[in-house]
Design an enzyme around this catalytic site. Structure first.
Site, short mmCIF file in Angstrom:
data_model
loop_
_atom_site.label_atom_id
_atom_site.label_comp_id
_atom_site.label_asym_id
_atom_site.label_seq_id
_atom_site.Cartn_x
_atom_site.Cartn_y
_atom_site.Cartn_z
N CYS A 1 36.01 25.41 -16.31
CA CYS A 1 37.60 26.03 -15.62
C CYS A 1 38.10 27.55 -16.32
CB CYS A 1 38.14 24.48 -16.60
SG CYS A 1 40.52 25.07 -15.50
N GLU B 1 30.34 16.33 -16.23
CA GLU B 1 30.48 14.96 -16.30
C GLU B 1 31.72 13.97 -15.17
OE1 GLU B 1 30.37 14.81 -20.85
OE2 GLU B 1 32.13 15.70 -19.88
N CYS C 1 41.50 11.80 -20.56
CA CYS C 1 42.04 12.80 -20.20
C CYS C 1 42.00 14.39 -21.72
CB CYS C 1 43.39 13.32 -20.03
SG CYS C 1 43.77 11.61 -18.97
N CYS D 1 43.54 26.05 -20.38
CA CYS D 1 44.44 24.80 -21.22
C CYS D 1 44.79 25.19 -22.59
CB CYS D 1 45.28 23.79 -20.17
SG CYS D 1 45.99 24.05 -18.79
N1 SAH Z 1 42.88 20.71 -13.41
C1 SAH Z 1 43.86 20.24 -12.73
C2 SAH Z 1 42.33 18.79 -12.95
C3 SAH Z 1 42.35 18.29 -14.18
S1 SAH Z 1 43.05 16.37 -14.21
C4 SAH Z 1 44.82 19.79 -13.68
O1 SAH Z 1 44.96 20.32 -14.51
O2 SAH Z 1 45.34 18.52 -13.21
C5 SAH Z 1 43.30 16.51 -16.12
C6 SAH Z 1 44.26 15.45 -16.79
O3 SAH Z 1 44.07 15.90 -18.26
C7 SAH Z 1 45.50 17.06 -16.73
O4 SAH Z 1 46.96 16.52 -16.28
C8 SAH Z 1 45.45 17.74 -17.81
O5 SAH Z 1 46.74 18.43 -18.11
C9 SAH Z 1 45.58 15.82 -18.69
N2 SAH Z 1 44.88 16.63 -20.13
C10 SAH Z 1 43.94 17.97 -20.47
N3 SAH Z 1 44.30 17.86 -21.90
C11 SAH Z 1 44.93 16.81 -22.35
C12 SAH Z 1 44.65 16.00 -23.51
N4 SAH Z 1 44.56 16.16 -24.02
N5 SAH Z 1 45.59 14.79 -23.70
C13 SAH Z 1 45.86 14.06 -22.91
N6 SAH Z 1 45.42 14.50 -21.24
C14 SAH Z 1 45.47 15.99 -20.95
#
Ligand code: SAH
Length: 340
Positions: free
Chosen positions: A111, A91, A332, A115
């Site tokens: 990935c 996406e 995000c 997380c």
């Molecule tokens: N792997 C990289 C690139 C992904 S960026 C990274 O971790 O930075 C995606 C962003 O969205 C990251 O800052 C991540 O922590 C955030 N994110 C992931 N899940 C989320 C959620 N459920 N709500 C808000 N932000 C989230």
């Protein structure tokens, strides 16, 4: 076998073509046609000799992603589902903000980092995207929205860009190259879950692009719980790399901080942030959690306000990010790779 021309950074294409007896300006001409004038047919590249055009056609091909689905949010955010040649799909999200059009691109199918609050890693890791698959997200969206322009690119889609280091850097070189897409270096931002050796490598390359780090907690215990990568690279190491990066690049590093109800929003979280971030040139970006599962909850409005006043009291500077595209699962943490 024919090669995908959009997998080549300029220098490599130039050297490759020279070795095969093409003129030295040929790489310039091809880059110009493909990236600036958006032409993907060697036969029509009229400033190249007919003989060379025929030879190029035997040597290279042009790949494209298949647009499988497009969704538009009520806030104007657009999400594109692109199919890859081997059946996987990824996406890409376009976020309009006034005169700015930010494209959020993916770097991997799935990935590895798992997380807890993010969906993108759920199906597990499948593979890295190639340079052209990264670039084709940009070109594919651009071709759909022209004459509008994409003004900013953020590596914040599916995957961990620094875990696909060489292809991410290759794509950035094409984004930056004068004869190619020619975006300003400050218009590009790489986001990472926190891989200090790779942050150092990026720092050494001096590309001038921005860095964003998904911090989410300044407490090792909490961070390890929600982001397993913290067990391998705890905060001291991570923030050491961030400090050097911001110093050498003369750039503030963005620290992303997702607010999770009852977990990282108390007064002690603000105290730890203040202590840990001392001496770092940063911008803290706080984002209310977008609900993707029932393990975590978004904070209440009141909890957010309380945390904000704790941060203000301690002079921890921050901005509050508005979630975009939630109604189409484009925000995000909501992006996911689809596997065949
Ligand atoms: N792997 C990289 C690139 C992904 S960026 C990274 O971790 O930075 C995606 C962003 O969205 C990251 O800052 C991540 O922590 C955030 N994110 C992931 N899940 C989320 C959620 N459920 N709500 C808000 N932000 C989230």
């Amino acid at each position: 076998m024919k090669k995908d021309i959009k997998n080549f950074v300029f220098q490599e294409l130039r050297e490759y073509l020279l070795r095969r007896g093409f003129l030295s300006r040929c790489a310039d001409q091809i880059f110009n046609w493909v990236y600036k004038r958006r032409l993907e047919d060697f036969r029509l590249m009229t400033n190249i000799s007919k003989r060379d055009r025929a030879a190029l056609e035997k040597e290279f091909y042009f790949s494209a992603l298949k647009l499988l689905k497009k969704e538009v949010s009520h806030d104007g955010t657009k999400k594109f589902l692109f199919g890859l040649a081997d059946g996987y799909s990824i996406e890409t999200v376009l976020i309009p903000e006034g005169r700015r059009f930010t494209l959020c691109i993916s770097t991997q199918v799935g990935c590895k980092f798992r997380c807890e609050f993010c969906l993108s890693g759920r199906p597990g890791f499948r593979r890295n995207l190639t340079i052209c698959e990264i670039i084709n997200q940009y070109l594919g969206v651009l071709d759909l929205i022209r004459p509008k322009k994409i003004t900013n690119v953020v590596f914040m889609g599916i995957g961990e860009p620094l875990d696909n280091f060489s292809n991410t850097i290759g794509a950035i070189k094409i984004f930056l190259h004068r004869q190619a897409i020619h975006l300003g270096k400050r218009k590009i931002c790489i986001s990472t879950c926190g891989l200090p050796p790779r942050i150092e490598e990026l720092n050494r390359l001096n590309l001038g692009v921005r860095l964003s780090v998904s911090l989410h907690s300044a407490d090792d215990g909490i961070r390890s719980k929600i982001m397993p990568v913290n067990k391998k690279y705890p905060l001291t190491e991570l923030l050491g790399a961030v400090r050097s990066f911001s110093k050498q690049q003369l750039l503030p590093v963005t620290l992303e901080y997702v607010l999770l109800k009852g977990l990282n929003t108390g007064p002690s979280a603000a105290v730890k942030l203040k202590k840990r971030l001392a001496g770092i040139n940063y911008k803290l970006n706080i984002i209310p959690y977008n609900r993707v599962s029932s393990v975590y909850q978004p904070p209440s409005q009141e909890e957010v306000s309380r945390f904000i006043s704790e941060l203000k009291k301690r002079k921890v500077f921050f901005t509050l990010r508005k979630p975009r595209g939630q109604d189409i699962n484009a925000a995000c943490g909501q992006l996911r790779a689809q596997t065949p």
